[in-house]
Design an enzyme around this catalytic site. Structure first.
Site, PDB file in Angstrom:
ATOM      1  CE  LYS A 105      21.601  -8.914   9.371  1.00  0.00           C
ATOM      2  NZ  LYS A 105      22.481  -8.769  10.556  1.00  0.00           N
ATOM      3  CE1 TYR A 127      19.845  -5.974   8.026  1.00  0.00           C
ATOM      4  CE2 TYR A 127      18.255  -7.464   7.009  1.00  0.00           C
ATOM      5  CZ  TYR A 127      18.855  -6.937   8.145  1.00  0.00           C
ATOM      6  OH  TYR A 127      18.469  -7.385   9.392  1.00  0.00           O
TER       7      TYR A 127
HETATM    8  P1  NAP Z   1      18.349  -1.809  16.224  1.00  0.00           P
HETATM    9  O1  NAP Z   1      17.242  -1.694  17.221  1.00  0.00           O
HETATM   10  O2  NAP Z   1      18.436  -0.807  15.140  1.00  0.00           O
HETATM   11  O3  NAP Z   1      19.731  -1.887  17.030  1.00  0.00           O
HETATM   12  C1  NAP Z   1      20.945  -1.972  16.349  1.00  0.00           C
HETATM   13  C2  NAP Z   1      22.019  -1.328  17.199  1.00  0.00           C
HETATM   14  O4  NAP Z   1      23.272  -1.423  16.481  1.00  0.00           O
HETATM   15  C3  NAP Z   1      21.756   0.165  17.437  1.00  0.00           C
HETATM   16  O5  NAP Z   1      21.928   0.489  18.801  1.00  0.00           O
HETATM   17  C4  NAP Z   1      22.795   0.839  16.553  1.00  0.00           C
HETATM   18  O6  NAP Z   1      23.224   2.088  17.010  1.00  0.00           O
HETATM   19  C5  NAP Z   1      23.930  -0.163  16.623  1.00  0.00           C
HETATM   20  N1  NAP Z   1      24.915   0.077  15.578  1.00  0.00           N
HETATM   21  C6  NAP Z   1      24.688   0.520  14.311  1.00  0.00           C
HETATM   22  N2  NAP Z   1      25.847   0.672  13.656  1.00  0.00           N
HETATM   23  C7  NAP Z   1      26.837   0.346  14.517  1.00  0.00           C
HETATM   24  C8  NAP Z   1      28.248   0.322  14.424  1.00  0.00           C
HETATM   25  N3  NAP Z   1      28.880   0.681  13.298  1.00  0.00           N
HETATM   26  N4  NAP Z   1      28.972  -0.052  15.509  1.00  0.00           N
HETATM   27  C9  NAP Z   1      28.355  -0.401  16.664  1.00  0.00           C
HETATM   28  N5  NAP Z   1      27.010  -0.409  16.817  1.00  0.00           N
HETATM   29  C10 NAP Z   1      26.251  -0.031  15.751  1.00  0.00           C
HETATM   30  O7  NAP Z   1      18.303  -3.223  15.486  1.00  0.00           O
HETATM   31  P2  NAP Z   1      17.696  -4.647  15.926  1.00  0.00           P
HETATM   32  O8  NAP Z   1      16.380  -4.792  15.255  1.00  0.00           O
HETATM   33  O9  NAP Z   1      17.819  -4.842  17.381  1.00  0.00           O
HETATM   34  O10 NAP Z   1      18.702  -5.604  15.143  1.00  0.00           O
HETATM   35  C11 NAP Z   1      19.819  -6.233  15.749  1.00  0.00           C
HETATM   36  C12 NAP Z   1      20.422  -7.212  14.745  1.00  0.00           C
HETATM   37  O11 NAP Z   1      19.442  -8.181  14.379  1.00  0.00           O
HETATM   38  C13 NAP Z   1      20.887  -6.550  13.454  1.00  0.00           C
HETATM   39  O12 NAP Z   1      22.054  -7.171  12.993  1.00  0.00           O
HETATM   40  C14 NAP Z   1      19.735  -6.828  12.515  1.00  0.00           C
HETATM   41  O13 NAP Z   1      20.139  -6.811  11.176  1.00  0.00           O
HETATM   42  C15 NAP Z   1      19.304  -8.207  12.979  1.00  0.00           C
HETATM   43  N6  NAP Z   1      17.936  -8.545  12.605  1.00  0.00           N
HETATM   44  C16 NAP Z   1      16.879  -7.791  13.059  1.00  0.00           C
HETATM   45  C17 NAP Z   1      15.585  -8.149  12.667  1.00  0.00           C
HETATM   46  C18 NAP Z   1      14.363  -7.380  13.115  1.00  0.00           C
HETATM   47  O14 NAP Z   1      13.260  -7.707  12.653  1.00  0.00           O
HETATM   48  N7  NAP Z   1      14.482  -6.402  14.008  1.00  0.00           N
HETATM   49  C19 NAP Z   1      15.385  -9.245  11.812  1.00  0.00           C
HETATM   50  C20 NAP Z   1      16.480  -9.966  11.378  1.00  0.00           C
HETATM   51  C21 NAP Z   1      17.757  -9.606  11.780  1.00  0.00           C
HETATM   52  P3  NAP Z   1      22.459   3.414  16.479  1.00  0.00           P
HETATM   53  O15 NAP Z   1      21.090   3.346  17.057  1.00  0.00           O
HETATM   54  O16 NAP Z   1      23.287   4.541  17.003  1.00  0.00           O
HETATM   55  O17 NAP Z   1      22.474   3.316  14.973  1.00  0.00           O
END
Ligand code: NAP
Length: 255
Positions: free
Chosen positions: A160, A156
């Protein structure tokens, strides 16, 4: 889905069925964009689409695996057909497959790089055709404070950090065509992704969030809307001189 609105710019938000992507899609619709709500499963996008339409916005649910070349090409073509040429792209889709390096499998490494980094590349390559043709565009990539290094996240954090390099390179290549490319790097945000991490470490999400909040200068965990707000800034017309930047949205300094 509704009919094309001639004055609305079209945005694609990947991973928009839930979490940060859903909040961003809703926010961009409020900002006046028609929004393609893209995620692995189109039916999972229904609540985000409904939230946008309830407020009078325009949205289209699109099922697509962003790590697949053919599917990304088809998805972007469908958005262009049904909503209009996409000129804003938010590369947000993501997964985690955490493990310490000595236990991390090839599959765990490749799948995370595949969704975050390859996915952002494939979507950007498909969308930039419409952006350069329009002479205007915005790409925002979701990095993370994990780009600075995080135990158990060799896959990851590599993805990133890679996204930060991709951001700067695309900013250089696409700038002459009126396209800006920036990166939002969140710290801890309360979503399904961090809930899954809490569950894996055996603590309740409340305890997990409290623990994080104590170490965050503003003394709270982030919310999806905190990130949507930053994305909204980068895609607006007035931000046209801001490109190739990495904005940490983490309740304190990072980087
Ligand atoms: P999340 O709630 O897990 O949502 C991610 C979404 O992406 C899910 O709906 C997932 O679908 C979808 N996804 C996964 N694989 C995919 C693919 N191959 N094609 C299309 N869609 C796909 O995550 P989040 O926390 O909102 O994170 C969103 C972004 O912010 C990510 O890039 C994450 O790395 C980044 N981020 C998050 C945090 C945090 O603290 N939450 C911190 C830093 C960065 P499924 O549910 O079906 O898998």
């Amino acid at each position: 889905m509704s009919t094309t609105h001639p004055t609305r710019r079209v945005a694609i938000v990947t991973g928009a069925a839930r979490g940060i992507g859903a909040a961003t899609a809703v926010r961009l619709a409020r900002d006046g964009f028609a929004v393609a709500v893209l995620d692995l499963d189109a039916t999972a996008c229904a609540p985000t689409v409904a939230a946008i339409e309830k407020e009078g916005g325009q949205a289209l649910a699109v099922g697509c695996d962003v790590s697949d070349t053919g599917r990304t090409e088809a998805a972007v073509a469908r958005v262009a057909d049904e909503l209009g040429a996409p000129t804003v792209l938010v590369n947000n889709a993501g997964i985690i497959r955490d493990n310490l390096v000595f236990r991390m499998t090839d599959q765990e490494f490749d799948s995370v790089i595949g969704v975050h980094l390859r996915g952002a590349f494939l979507m950007s390559r498909a969308v930039q055709r419409h952006q350069t043709a329009a002479g205007w565009g915005r790409i925002v990539n979701l990095s993370s404070s994990a780009a600075l290094g995080n135990r158990g996240q060799a896959n990851y954090s590599s993805a990133k950090a890679g996204l930060q390099g991709l951001t700067k390179t695309l900013a250089i290549e696409l700038g002459p065509f009126g396209v800006t490319v920036n990166c939002v790097a969140p710290g801890f945000i309360a979503t399904g992704m961090t809930e899954a991490t809490a569950a894996r470490t055996g603590v309740t999400f409340e305890e997990f969030t409290e623990r994080y909040a104590k170490a965050i200068p503003v003394r709270r965990g982030g919310r999806p809307e905190d990130i949507a707000q930053a994305v909204s800034f980068f895609v607006r017309e007035e931000a046209g001189f801001v490109s190739g930047q990495i904005l940490y949205v983490a309740g304190g300094p990072k980087g």
